[in-house]
Design a protein around this motif. Structure first.
Motif, PDB file in Angstrom:
ATOM      1  N   ALA A 138       0.844  -1.209   0.000  1.00 12.19           N
ATOM      2  CA  ALA A 138       0.000   0.000   0.000  1.00 12.19           C
ATOM      3  C   ALA A 138       0.873   1.251   0.000  1.00 12.19           C
ATOM      4  O   ALA A 138       0.623   2.203  -0.755  1.00 12.19           O
ATOM      5  N   ALA A 139       1.924   1.218   0.829  1.00 12.54           N
ATOM      6  CA  ALA A 139       2.833   2.372   0.883  1.00 12.54           C
ATOM      7  C   ALA A 139       3.528   2.564  -0.470  1.00 12.54           C
ATOM      8  O   ALA A 139       3.623   3.682  -0.988  1.00 12.54           O
ATOM      9  N   LEU A 140       4.007   1.440  -1.044  1.00  8.65           N
ATOM     10  CA  LEU A 140       4.685   1.523  -2.350  1.00  8.65           C
ATOM     11  C   LEU A 140       3.720   2.008  -3.438  1.00  8.65           C
ATOM     12  O   LEU A 140       4.088   2.809  -4.299  1.00  8.65           O
ATOM     13  N   THR A 141       2.486   1.508  -3.390  1.00  9.94           N
ATOM     14  CA  THR A 141       1.485   1.874  -4.399  1.00  9.94           C
ATOM     15  C   THR A 141       1.229   3.376  -4.386  1.00  9.94           C
ATOM     16  O   THR A 141       1.227   4.035  -5.440  1.00  9.94           O
ATOM     17  N   ILE A 142       1.022   3.905  -3.188  1.00  3.16           N
ATOM     18  CA  ILE A 142       0.729   5.336  -3.067  1.00  3.16           C
ATOM     19  C   ILE A 142       1.937   6.153  -3.527  1.00  3.16           C
ATOM     20  O   ILE A 142       1.809   7.131  -4.265  1.00  3.16           O
TER      21      ILE A 142
END
Lengths: 404, 238
Positions: A346-350
């Motif tokens: 999720a962090a990487l996606t954002i």
């Protein structure tokens, strides 16, 4: 639930867990951003052009010979086409939406070339074009035959009237009601004035990637350069039949010309968006491949872990675990690993989305992509580990007393 | 509390049929300490597996606390194991990735016991085997004897009706084995019924009742000292 002991046990076998969690995180990052890009492309491709595309086709007529009179031939051709069974209407136009080929101009509200102009696509056609394209006239009126102007030299338009799109009207007159825009005057390059006599709800510019895609104007004019582009609207279901006959009929009418570019609007749209469609397909292949590889990783880790712990599973069964509790143990173990992966993902996606938005002029990703992606990966992880977990649940408790 | 009548266990492959247990009948009363001896492959472990509900029998009848276990499905057998039977294995069978506390916690979790009660029981069980101070250690950080003590604590923590021990001293040196045996005798004195499979005749001689199995049959048995009148309580019928 055995979350505590499972977590503590996982911390003692970090490497496999970390590698799978990272694989899930990267898969999620690529998957969500790729789906977002695909959806953006699909949204662009799905924008309506304003026309009734399913029943439209077009063909170009290029005249040759000294006695070829384009104005007369065009009028005869259109009169013949409009009489054909299954044809609703036909027009000559300089360009067609979604074809990637057309003309643009700049219009001003004042006759002062030092003032900035508003860019717009310009369609040169006739009084039949609204019906041919099946455009929705929301204010004003259509052209009449007497409005038509013909010219053979490039330069300023001779037309005195124009029908513009709602988007162009709102851009030019942001504080004026649509009905009140009718009657206003625009100034074309060279200082020619032209009066707005009608407004249509929508008519896309020919260039799908253009920022002025919704801004178009139609002028009643034919540019006599030897090249006539006919746009024909048929009754539903008649398009292909009329297309198969049209070339022969036009040549029979006048054979001092070459016909080319016979194509339905459906084919034209497909050609124009072919790269976008191809990119979507490639991205889907990447997504499916990545998810498959990640599933294989999850299955591999689960199978390895189960085979390594067969005796432990037998011991758990001996100590009172039911088959369901063994199944739940491994499903929960996978859920925890996948949860770590999706949180990192999720962090990487954002982060990746911010990079795309900042550097590639893409719109911001909607908030629901990330939670939906997390949920999907958790579900995929659980499905992947279901088979191995069921295998673990089938291990007999007598395994506890076996020496091998 | 345990009564087997004409119990048979046959392992079948396409080519071979092996009678691991052949018409075994046995009754064990509450509070007994029984050793099972016999040569390798005679059926000792099969007997233990069937007694402990780890395997199903091919034929015969087995009553555990009056319940005919042959009628129970896998779920009920698991619950019965969890409630009534404690296991001690030759190679301890501790979970190497779990500390001692979590290892002993395993059967209690399957019982659905509240956390506070589990904690109390585990601490008590660890104290009883002298390893309370090591509860955060991993099994690999303990000696073999200590690991077997942990396994005994795990077997006892659920307060089972009887304990099944499969060669519990088989992987220990003689001194440590003696210590484990003494611990088992203490547990038996406290009222827990114990059935222990062993190769060690010296250990078997220490038990009040020894059953010898040969080729899947009980070949001899010493009567239980406390047995009185019930004929069906005869120790062994081959």
């Amino acid at each position: 639930m055995e979350i505590g002991p499972i977590l503590r046990a996982m911390t003692r076998n970090k490497l496999g867990v970390v590698l799978i969690a990272l694989q899930i995180a990267f898969t999620m990052t690529v998957m969500i951003n790729a789906i977002f890009i695909i959806n953006e492309r699909n949204r662009l491709m799905a924008r309506p052009s304003g026309m009734e595309e399913a029943n439209l086709f077009h063909v170009s007529s290029i005249g040759f010979g000294d006695d070829f009179n384009e104005q007369i031939v065009t009028a005869d051709d259109l009169a013949m086409i409009r009489q054909l069974p299954g044809v609703i209407n036909a027009s000559e136009t300089n360009a067609i939406p979604v074809s990637s080929s057309g003309s643009s101009t700049g219009v001003r509200l004042v006759n002062d070339e030092s003032q900035p102009s508003v860019g717009t696509a310009i369609y040169r056609s006739d009084e039949h074009i609204l019906d041919t394209m099946n455009l929705e006239l929301i204010a004003g009126e259509n052209f009449t035959a007497t409005d038509m102007r013909y010219r053979s030299e490039s330069g300023a338009t001779l037309a005195e009237k124009t029908i513009i799109t709602r988007a162009l009207a709102e851009n030019l007159f942001p504080d004026v009601a649509i009905n009140d825009v009718v009657g206003e005057t625009l100034f074309m390059p060279g200082g020619t004035s032209i009066q707005i006599t009608g407004i249509v709800e929508r008519l896309q510019a020919p260039w799908p990637t253009s920022s002025l895609i919704e801004r178009s104007m139609i002028v009643p004019e034919q540019f006599l350069d030897g090249n006539s582009l006919y746009l024909v609207r048929t009754e539903p279901g008649e398009r292909d039949r009329v297309m198969s006959e049209i070339e022969e009929l036009l040549i029979a009418q006048n054979d001092s010309r070459v016909l080319r570019g016979l194509s339905s609007l459906t084919e034209t749209r497909a050609d124009t968006y072919r790269l976008d469609s191809a990119m979507s397909s490639v991205l889907w292949v990447i997504i499916i491949t990545l998810v498959f590889i990640t599933c294989m990783g999850i299955v591999g880790l689960a199978v390895f872990g189960i085979n390594r712990r067969r005796k432990q599973i037998g011991t758990r069964r001996a100590l009172g675990a039911t088959r369901f509790e063994i199944l739940r143990h491994f499903m929960l173990e996978n859920f925890l690993i996948t949860s770590v992966g999706v949180v990192v993902g999720a962090a990487l996606t954002i982060g990746f989305s911010i990079v795309l938005t900042t550097n590639f002029d893409m719109p911001a990703m909607a908030w629901y992509y990330t939670p939906l992606g997390m949920l999907s990966l958790l579900l995929i992880g659980q499905l992947a580990v279901l088979g191995p977990s069921r295998g673990a649940a089938r291990i007999e408790p007598a395994m506890a007393t076996r020496s091998v | 509390m345990l009564k087997m009548t004409d119990v048979c266990k046959v392992f079948r492959t396409e080519l071979v049929e092996t009678h691991a247990l052949n018409h075994v009948s046995l009754q064990v009363d509450e509070g007994e300490f029984i050793t099972i001896t016999g040569p390798s492959g005679c059926g000792k472990t099969t007997f233990l597996n069937i007694a402990g509900l780890l395997e199903t029998m091919t034929s015969g009848q087995y009553l555990l606390d009056g319940v005919d276990v042959s009628q129970l499905n896998d779920f009920k057998r698991a619950k019965l194991r969890n409630q009534k039977i404690g296991f001690i294995f030759q190679s301890f069978n501790l979970m190497p990735d779990l500390n001692l506390f979590d290892n002993i916690d395993v059967p209690l979790r399957y019982r659905g016991m509240p956390a506070a009660e589990r904690r109390e029981r585990i601490d008590k069980a660890l104290e009883s085997v002298g390893l309370f101070s090591r509860k955060k250690h991993l099994p690999a950080q303990l000696s073999g004897g200590q690991q077997q003590r942990v396994a005994i604590a795990r077997a006892l923590v659920g307060e089972p009706r009887f304990l099944l021990a499969d060669e519990p001293t088989g992987n220990l040196d003689s001194n440590t084995a003696r210590g484990v045996m003494e611990l088992l005798q203490e547990i038996n004195t406290a009222g827990t019924t114990i059935i222990m499979v062993t190769h060690d005749q010296e250990l078997a001689n220490q038990s009040p009742r020894n059953i010898h199995i040969l080729d899947g049959r009980i070949s001899n048995g010493t009567p239980a000292p406390q047995q009185e009148t019930d004929k069906e309580a005869a120790p062994a019928v081959a």
